[in-house]
Design an enzyme around this catalytic site. Structure first.
Site, PDB file in Angstrom:
ATOM      1  N   GLN A 100       0.848  -1.189   0.000  1.00  0.00           N
ATOM      2  CA  GLN A 100       0.000   0.000   0.000  1.00  0.00           C
ATOM      3  C   GLN A 100       0.887   1.245   0.000  1.00  0.00           C
ATOM      4  O   GLN A 100       1.630   1.490   0.948  1.00  0.00           O
ATOM      5  CB  GLN A 100      -0.937   0.044   1.213  1.00  0.00           C
ATOM      6  CG  GLN A 100      -1.958   1.171   1.076  1.00  0.00           C
ATOM      7  CD  GLN A 100      -2.779   1.391   2.323  1.00  0.00           C
ATOM      8  OE1 GLN A 100      -2.231   1.759   3.363  1.00  0.00           O
ATOM      9  NE2 GLN A 100      -4.074   1.172   2.233  1.00  0.00           N
ATOM     10  N   HIS A 179      -3.157   4.399  -1.348  1.00  0.00           N
ATOM     11  CA  HIS A 179      -4.000   4.763  -0.193  1.00  0.00           C
ATOM     12  C   HIS A 179      -4.677   6.106  -0.510  1.00  0.00           C
ATOM     13  O   HIS A 179      -4.075   7.163  -0.360  1.00  0.00           O
ATOM     14  CB  HIS A 179      -3.147   4.858   1.062  1.00  0.00           C
ATOM     15  CG  HIS A 179      -3.938   4.773   2.338  1.00  0.00           C
ATOM     16  ND1 HIS A 179      -5.298   5.047   2.398  1.00  0.00           N
ATOM     17  CD2 HIS A 179      -3.571   4.449   3.611  1.00  0.00           C
ATOM     18  CE1 HIS A 179      -5.714   4.892   3.644  1.00  0.00           C
ATOM     19  NE2 HIS A 179      -4.697   4.521   4.396  1.00  0.00           N
ATOM     20  N   HIS A 182      -9.134   7.604   4.287  1.00  0.00           N
ATOM     21  CA  HIS A 182      -8.823   7.887   5.689  1.00  0.00           C
ATOM     22  C   HIS A 182      -8.188   9.242   5.962  1.00  0.00           C
ATOM     23  O   HIS A 182      -7.372   9.384   6.864  1.00  0.00           O
ATOM     24  CB  HIS A 182      -7.927   6.785   6.257  1.00  0.00           C
ATOM     25  CG  HIS A 182      -8.551   5.431   6.228  1.00  0.00           C
ATOM     26  ND1 HIS A 182      -7.926   4.314   6.714  1.00  0.00           N
ATOM     27  CD2 HIS A 182      -9.766   5.004   5.772  1.00  0.00           C
ATOM     28  CE1 HIS A 182      -8.708   3.255   6.550  1.00  0.00           C
ATOM     29  NE2 HIS A 182      -9.844   3.662   5.978  1.00  0.00           N
ATOM     30  N   TYR A 184      -6.005  10.911   4.314  1.00  0.00           N
ATOM     31  CA  TYR A 184      -4.627  11.106   3.869  1.00  0.00           C
ATOM     32  C   TYR A 184      -4.628  11.916   2.565  1.00  0.00           C
ATOM     33  O   TYR A 184      -5.657  12.447   2.159  1.00  0.00           O
ATOM     34  CB  TYR A 184      -3.912   9.767   3.756  1.00  0.00           C
ATOM     35  CG  TYR A 184      -3.774   9.077   5.100  1.00  0.00           C
ATOM     36  CD1 TYR A 184      -3.078   9.695   6.145  1.00  0.00           C
ATOM     37  CD2 TYR A 184      -4.369   7.842   5.353  1.00  0.00           C
ATOM     38  CE1 TYR A 184      -2.972   9.093   7.400  1.00  0.00           C
ATOM     39  CE2 TYR A 184      -4.268   7.231   6.601  1.00  0.00           C
ATOM     40  CZ  TYR A 184      -3.574   7.868   7.616  1.00  0.00           C
ATOM     41  OH  TYR A 184      -3.478   7.277   8.857  1.00  0.00           O
ATOM     42  N   ARG A 231      -7.567   2.513  -2.800  1.00  0.00           N
ATOM     43  CA  ARG A 231      -8.494   2.435  -1.664  1.00  0.00           C
ATOM     44  C   ARG A 231      -9.100   3.815  -1.407  1.00  0.00           C
ATOM     45  O   ARG A 231      -8.380   4.816  -1.356  1.00  0.00           O
ATOM     46  CB  ARG A 231      -7.750   1.961  -0.415  1.00  0.00           C
ATOM     47  CG  ARG A 231      -8.673   1.609   0.744  1.00  0.00           C
ATOM     48  CD  ARG A 231      -7.884   1.235   1.994  1.00  0.00           C
ATOM     49  NE  ARG A 231      -8.594   0.231   2.783  1.00  0.00           N
ATOM     50  CZ  ARG A 231      -8.365  -0.014   4.073  1.00  0.00           C
ATOM     51  NH1 ARG A 231      -7.448   0.675   4.736  1.00  0.00           N
ATOM     52  NH2 ARG A 231      -9.044  -0.949   4.716  1.00  0.00           N
ATOM     53  N   GLY A 321      -9.194  -6.681   8.826  1.00  0.00           N
ATOM     54  CA  GLY A 321      -8.080  -6.002   9.452  1.00  0.00           C
ATOM     55  C   GLY A 321      -7.715  -6.589  10.795  1.00  0.00           C
ATOM     56  O   GLY A 321      -6.947  -7.542  10.897  1.00  0.00           O
ATOM     57  N   ARG A 322      -8.291  -6.033  11.861  1.00  0.00           N
ATOM     58  CA  ARG A 322      -7.903  -6.436  13.211  1.00  0.00           C
ATOM     59  C   ARG A 322      -8.013  -7.935  13.479  1.00  0.00           C
ATOM     60  O   ARG A 322      -7.178  -8.483  14.203  1.00  0.00           O
ATOM     61  CB  ARG A 322      -8.719  -5.647  14.232  1.00  0.00           C
ATOM     62  CG  ARG A 322      -8.360  -4.171  14.237  1.00  0.00           C
ATOM     63  CD  ARG A 322      -9.090  -3.408  15.316  1.00  0.00           C
ATOM     64  NE  ARG A 322      -8.722  -1.995  15.282  1.00  0.00           N
ATOM     65  CZ  ARG A 322      -9.065  -1.116  16.206  1.00  0.00           C
ATOM     66  NH1 ARG A 322      -9.805  -1.498  17.235  1.00  0.00           N
ATOM     67  NH2 ARG A 322      -8.691   0.141  16.107  1.00  0.00           N
TER      68      ARG A 322
END
Length: 366
Positions: A100, A179, A182, A184, A231, A321-322
């Site tokens: 990424q 990316h 989020h 960014y 993304r 993810g987590r």
């Protein structure tokens, strides 16, 4: 619910996955000086190689793209060599891995980036990032006021992404994901609350999407569309100070229309984390009409809800993810109905920085 669809192979043009489960990108902040990948990272990713696709943690494309301490870069020879160790470990386990590519924009401090953070406009966000503390340790620190990017800054940044994509191929990655989510850099250009530009990169939806489109096109022309993904997060206010832009869904659909002819490996929609709005079914339908190539979704999906969205034909792939932090064998656990390890306060405290504990010490189900 029949969840078998998750475990079926997926193929679109030259992009292939052994199953429809991806490991989502997650910052873990474990590198050597110079933001160089370390052997422990190779172990970490190889442990999770049964995913149909691993997407690496966010990887800055240049020194000035950095925002968080100890995030591995891909712009020096030493970093490329470090990543070669990671990609080989994943491939030796039969896995597939994209990197990424990341530029944090205004979600940064001078103490990490080395220069004043860059952004579409000189507007600070109410945000904290993982960086150096006055006592010599690391913790959450406030971001700085960014510099509004000049056209020269923008051109340099596009070339930084292009060079990073070339470096990724040299490092052995199977592809790259930009990316664009989020809060960014690319997301900052998308959003009206942080993009006050009056040139060709600001104002209209077309202009605010321009940087992303131009960057994707450059990379596709260099390494091939089946090795490129992006993304986005149109329903999140992650990293924006909690501000939702109601034009984001419309911009996302425009972006899909512009990117659709390129036939990317996939388009990745990040959802249902942090400050989010529910994604309406109407958007799912519009997204399929605007973008008729692979769509990946991510955001607190379970095995059942992941299978459901694929069975509804609103997505082709689901990223987790987590759950992957604490369940390296997530595919096998899902497939065999093995119990999942649960996230604990201790596990959460070990997300960023540290050693093997909370990183490579989670074992497959026995």
């Amino acid at each position: 619910m029949n969840t078998d669809i998750l475990f079926t192979p997926f193929e679109s043009g030259n992009f292939k996955m052994s199953n429809r489960i991806a490991m989502a990108p997650m910052t873990r902040s474990r590198t050597a000086p110079g933001d160089v990948p370390i052997p422990m990272m190779a172990t970490y990713y190889a442990q999770r190689a049964s995913a149909g696709l691993i997407i690496s943690e966010g990887t800055p494309v240049s020194a000035e793209a950095r925002g968080y301490s100890m995030t591995p870069g891909i712009y020096t020879a030493e970093q490329i060599e470090g990543w070669k160790m990671v990609t080989k470990a994943v491939h030796d386990k039969g896995g597939k891995i994209f990197v990424q590519l990341w530029h944090v924009g205004r979600r940064a401090t001078t103490s990490v980036a080395g220069t004043k953070p860059l952004a579409p406009s000189a507007l600070k966000v109410d945000d904290k990032i993982f960086g150096p503390l006055a006592d010599g340790g690391y913790g959450m620190i406030e971001t700085d006021i960014p510099k509004a990017m000049s056209l020269e800054d923008i051109e340099r940044t596009k070339n930084d992404f292009l060079n990073a994509a070339k470096n990724a191929m040299e490092a052995g990655f199977d592809g790259i994901e930009i990316h664009g989510a989020h809060g960014y850099l690319f997301d900052q250009f998308f959003r009206r609350d942080c993009n006050e530009r009056t040139d060709k990169y600001g104002g209209s939806i077309e202009n605010r999407a321009r940087l992303a489109v131009e960057t994707v096109e450059m990379i596709v022309n260099e390494i091939g569309s089946d090795k490129v993904a992006i993304r986005i997060s149109p329903f999140l206010a992650e990293g924006t100070g909690g501000v939702h832009d109601d034009e984001m869904p419309k911009l996302a659909l425009y972006l899909m229309q512009k990117l659709s002819p390129l036939r990317l490996a996939y388009l990745h929609l990040s959802e249902n984390i942090s400050n989010f709005k529910h994604v309406p079914d109407s958007f799912r339908v519009q997204a399929r009409e605007a973008y008729q190539h692979p769509i990946m979704v991510c955001g607190d999906y379970t095995k059942e809800s992941g299978a459901e969205i694929i069975n509804k034909d609103w997505a082709d792939l689901v990223a987790y993810g987590r759950p992957y932090i604490i369940n390296p064998d997530l595919v096998e656990r899902f497939k065999n109905n093995y119990p999942l390890n649960e996230m604990t306060e201790k596990a959460h405290s070990q997300f960023y920085g540290g050693g093997e504990e909370g990183y490579t010490n989670y074992l497959p189900y026995r």
